[in-house]
Write an enzyme that holds these catalytic residues in place. Sequence first.
Site, PDB file in Angstrom:
ATOM      1  N   GLY A  60      34.646  42.707  74.869  1.00 12.31           N
ATOM      2  CA  GLY A  60      33.930  42.985  74.366  1.00 12.31           C
ATOM      3  C   GLY A  60      32.579  43.569  74.406  1.00 12.31           C
ATOM      4  O   GLY A  60      32.200  42.878  75.959  1.00 12.31           O
ATOM      5  N   GLN A  80      22.923  44.507  73.827  1.00  9.77           N
ATOM      6  CA  GLN A  80      23.580  43.797  75.566  1.00  9.77           C
ATOM      7  C   GLN A  80      23.194  45.260  76.368  1.00  9.77           C
ATOM      8  O   GLN A  80      23.309  44.402  77.529  1.00  9.77           O
ATOM      9  CB  GLN A  80      25.121  43.415  75.691  1.00  9.77           C
ATOM     10  CG  GLN A  80      24.652  41.805  74.875  1.00  9.77           C
ATOM     11  CD  GLN A  80      26.789  41.524  75.482  1.00  9.77           C
ATOM     12  OE1 GLN A  80      27.834  42.010  74.893  1.00  9.77           O
ATOM     13  NE2 GLN A  80      27.084  41.160  76.521  1.00  9.77           N
ATOM     14  N   CYS A 109      30.120  35.153  78.768  1.00  9.98           N
ATOM     15  CA  CYS A 109      29.719  36.126  77.885  1.00  9.98           C
ATOM     16  C   CYS A 109      29.058  36.653  78.957  1.00  9.98           C
ATOM     17  O   CYS A 109      28.997  36.450  80.051  1.00  9.98           O
ATOM     18  CB  CYS A 109      28.309  35.157  76.814  1.00  9.98           C
ATOM     19  SG  CYS A 109      26.930  37.070  76.515  1.00  9.98           S
ATOM     20  N   LEU A 110      28.953  38.084  79.410  1.00 14.58           N
ATOM     21  CA  LEU A 110      28.650  38.937  79.869  1.00 14.58           C
ATOM     22  C   LEU A 110      27.446  39.255  80.151  1.00 14.58           C
ATOM     23  O   LEU A 110      26.342  39.348  80.999  1.00 14.58           O
ATOM     24  CB  LEU A 110      29.247  40.575  79.879  1.00 14.58           C
ATOM     25  CG  LEU A 110      30.911  41.172  79.591  1.00 14.58           C
ATOM     26  CD1 LEU A 110      30.945  42.309  79.382  1.00 14.58           C
ATOM     27  CD2 LEU A 110      31.185  40.375  81.072  1.00 14.58           C
ATOM     28  N   HIS A 165      32.422  36.372  68.280  1.00 16.25           N
ATOM     29  CA  HIS A 165      31.493  36.644  69.427  1.00 16.25           C
ATOM     30  C   HIS A 165      30.702  37.619  69.328  1.00 16.25           C
ATOM     31  O   HIS A 165      29.242  37.826  69.382  1.00 16.25           O
ATOM     32  CB  HIS A 165      31.927  36.191  71.026  1.00 16.25           C
ATOM     33  CG  HIS A 165      31.607  36.930  72.127  1.00 16.25           C
ATOM     34  ND1 HIS A 165      30.751  35.299  72.761  1.00 16.25           N
ATOM     35  CD2 HIS A 165      30.270  37.674  72.751  1.00 16.25           C
ATOM     36  CE1 HIS A 165      30.256  35.987  74.195  1.00 16.25           C
ATOM     37  NE2 HIS A 165      29.409  37.440  73.479  1.00 16.25           N
ATOM     38  N   GLU A 166      30.950  38.974  68.971  1.00 16.08           N
ATOM     39  CA  GLU A 166      30.386  39.919  68.973  1.00 16.08           C
ATOM     40  C   GLU A 166      29.598  40.371  68.165  1.00 16.08           C
ATOM     41  O   GLU A 166      28.276  41.010  67.816  1.00 16.08           O
ATOM     42  CB  GLU A 166      31.261  41.913  68.969  1.00 16.08           C
ATOM     43  CG  GLU A 166      31.915  41.739  70.483  1.00 16.08           C
ATOM     44  CD  GLU A 166      31.618  41.526  71.299  1.00 16.08           C
ATOM     45  OE1 GLU A 166      30.343  41.582  71.937  1.00 16.08           O
ATOM     46  OE2 GLU A 166      31.384  40.789  72.421  1.00 16.08           O
ATOM     47  N   HIS A 172      26.877  38.452  68.194  1.00 15.81           N
ATOM     48  CA  HIS A 172      25.624  38.711  69.244  1.00 15.81           C
ATOM     49  C   HIS A 172      24.951  39.967  68.294  1.00 15.81           C
ATOM     50  O   HIS A 172      23.477  40.203  68.328  1.00 15.81           O
ATOM     51  CB  HIS A 172      26.643  40.287  70.010  1.00 15.81           C
ATOM     52  CG  HIS A 172      26.369  39.327  71.244  1.00 15.81           C
ATOM     53  ND1 HIS A 172      25.580  39.135  72.495  1.00 15.81           N
ATOM     54  CD2 HIS A 172      27.476  39.059  71.892  1.00 15.81           C
ATOM     55  CE1 HIS A 172      25.565  38.872  73.844  1.00 15.81           C
ATOM     56  NE2 HIS A 172      27.182  38.875  73.350  1.00 15.81           N
TER      57      HIS A 172
END
Length: 176
Positions: A46, A51, A93-94, A135-136, A139
């Site tokens: 995702g 981001q 996480c990216l 998680h998203e 963010h």
Amino acid sequence: MSVRPILVFGDARLEAANAPVESFDAALASLVDDLFETGWQAPGLGLAAPQVGANFRLATVDLSVGKDPTQKIVLANPTITETSGKISLEEGCLSFPGLFTTLSRPREVLVTAQDEHGEPFEIEASGLLAQAICHEVDHLDGRLLVHHLRGIKKKMFLRRVDKMRKTEVWPAQPNS
Ligand code: NI
């Protein structure tokens, strides 16, 4: 569609306020496409708009990472309305490339959101999908992996961040 650079921890845009999505127009469709493509390429399950430096309440999730179009989920203005249970999970996480930590997540969530056309929908999710959505949504509230940690665990994670910054795994920040 284009792949955009993913911001890494330390960039202020990751922790800035995110505006609600109000215009479900061509610009939004293009941003959604870019989020999917950037997530697939990373690869990740995702990606949230902040981001890539777009401070909107928008994220994409695709557990198939581009393999199954039916698994593409667009979350515009998502809200977690109910949660149940608790589970400790490993998470990455990216925006923290190469790092993982364990944290607590609900086992199941009920989420309301709008799709890329502005149509409201509701998802009941468990397992990996629940984790990815939580998680998203984090963010979109400027909440990152590190904000889940306390005390020594946080200190050690930040030490690992410092080490990773010196490697090529962590890209240099554009404009900062
Ligand atoms: Ni992330």
